[in-house]
Every structure is written in structure tokens, then in C-alpha cells.
Design a protein around this motif. Structure first.
Motif: not given
Length: 245
Positions: A200, A202, A207, A217, A220-221, A229
Motif C-alpha cells: 500500500s 502513500g 510508507t 496497510r 502505512r504510518w 490520511c
């Protein structure tokens, strides 16, 4: 938005959900982009790991559909190159590159390190605010959200209302296997970073790669509770004000 106008959009969403139940995403997009009563519709695309599927489907209906691409200034170089490749391969003629306001960046992220200190505010000025401004001229927008992605999306329906506008989620019930099958069937180009372990995609600083069997995911973060987001949440946000000196 007046209550009667909001009720009209909600009624249209309910009718579309009823009329198109079980019809598949291509039929949903045909209806969405050809029905003049729905107004002006744009597709919001990250040109990420799975984006090519929806972009391909939209191109089958109307290659001149406005495509809103959020260029946050922190994307992978590979994503920027992929965006150009996919747009060219599919013949998409109306790519609108949406960028954050320079004043917001100067006031809130002059050193480019806000993502590490306050990722929510970073997303607000680099993604959410620019997109909301860009969407003002449209009556609705298409997203690539899917129920399997996060708990917040588990009850996703194909047609819904967001801040008084129609929001369309044609791939709501698609799985990763469905995505892969469509890409293979139509020989569509994959994002180059997927082969390197990015499931995933970003902004580059937020990422990471994911391990085999890990949630797509998870990269992500990573290490934070953050999973979105903010561009898909309801309106009424309060934007960051100028820092006090």
C-alpha cells in the motif's frame, strides 16, 4: 447545503445502490459517468498499488473523466513516473495534479519534517485540504476504497453521501485476488514498488515495506495508531492556523 438538496443526493445514492446491486463496478461506472442527472464526477486516484484497476475501468467509459492526483511533494519518485506511464497507456486526457498550498507548507512545515512530529496535520495540509478545495467544482467523486482494507471501511456501500456530494466506491466488495485478476486479464502495468514489498503506497516518509502475510496497510504510518490520511472522512474539519511566534 440545504436539507432538501442533501436529501436529494441521499435519495439518488439509495436508488443507485438498489438499482445496481450485484451489477459489478464497470456497470456502476457506466451509470455514474453517463447519467447527466448526477452532475460532474471526478475520480480521485493515488496512482498507488491497486489504482490502475479503477483507472482502467474509467478509461473504458470516458478517457476525458477528470482524474484528481494528489501530489503531496513527498511521493516516491516511482509513483510520479508510474502516474505518467499509466495516464499515457490508458489515454487519460484530464489528469489534474493537486498540490498543497505553499503558504500552508511555509507556515506549518518549513523544514519538511511535520510528518514525523504531527502526521495528522501533515496529511491535512498536504492531502485533505487540497482535495476538498479541488472537489468544490464537482457534484461527486469516485474512490478506490474497499471493505477489506480497514475496520473503518467494513460497512462501505457503493454509493453514499459525503459533505453533500455523491461518493462512489465501485470496488467496495473487491478482494486483493479480484484486483490481481483484473490486472492480469488486461495486462495492466503494476506499480514498480509492489514487487519490492510495498503493498500500500502513500508518501515516502510514511510508507514501509510489509512482510509476507502481514496486513497490506501495515506499512502505512507504521508504529502509529493512524490508519487513514483523512481525505475520506466527513467534512467540518478545522484546518491548522498559523503557528504563533
Amino acid at each position: 447545503m440545504p436539507l432538501d438538496a442533501h436529501a436529494l443526493v441521499a435519495a439518488r445514492a439509495a436508488t443507485l445502490n438498489a438499482d445496481l446491486v450485484g451489477s459489478g463496478p464497470q456497470a456502476m461506472l457506466d451509470r455514474t459517468l453517463r447519467d447527466a442527472r448526477l452532475g460532474d464526477i471526478a475520480l480521485v486516484s493515488s496512482f498507488g498499488a491497486e489504482s490502475v484497476v479503477l483507472l482502467h475501468m474509467v478509461a473504458q467509459v470516458d478517457r476525458a473523466t477528470p482524474i484528481l492526483f494528489l501530489e503531496t511533494g513527498m511521493l516516491f519518485a516511482e509513483t510520479l513516473a508510474y502516474q505518467r506511464q499509466v495516464a499515457d497507456d490508458l489515454g487519460l486526457t484530464d489528469i489534474r495534479v493537486i498540490r498543497p498550498d505553499n503558504t500552508d507548507l511555509f507556515l506549518h512545515d518549513p523544514e519538511g519534517d511535520l510528518h514525523g512530529r504531527d502526521p495528522d496535520t501533515c496529511c491535512a495540509i498536504r492531502k485533505t485540504k487540497p482535495l476538498e478545495l479541488a472537489l468544490q467544482e464537482f457534484d461527486g467523486w469516485i474512490t478506490g476504497r474497499k471493505r477489506h482494507q480497514t475496520e473503518d471501511r467494513a460497512d462501505l456501500v457503493p454509493f453514499e453521501v459525503e459533505v453533500g456530494k455523491l461518493r462512489i466506491n465501485p470496488l467496495a466488495d473487491w478482494t486483493p485476488a479480484d484486483i490481481a485478476a483484473h490486472i492480469d486479464a488486461h495486462d495492466l502495468p503494476r506499480h514498480p514498488l509492489v514487487a519490492q514489498g510495498f503493498a500500500s503506497l502513500g508518501c515516502a516518509p510514511c510508507t514501509t515495506k510489509v512482510a509476507p502475510g502481514e496486513d497490506p496497510r501495515a506499512g502505512r504510518w507504521r508504529g502509529r495508531q493512524k490508519t487513514e490520511c483523512g481525505i475520506h472522512f466527513a467534512g467540518g474539519r478545522v484546518w491548522p492556523t498559523a503557528p504563533r511566534g
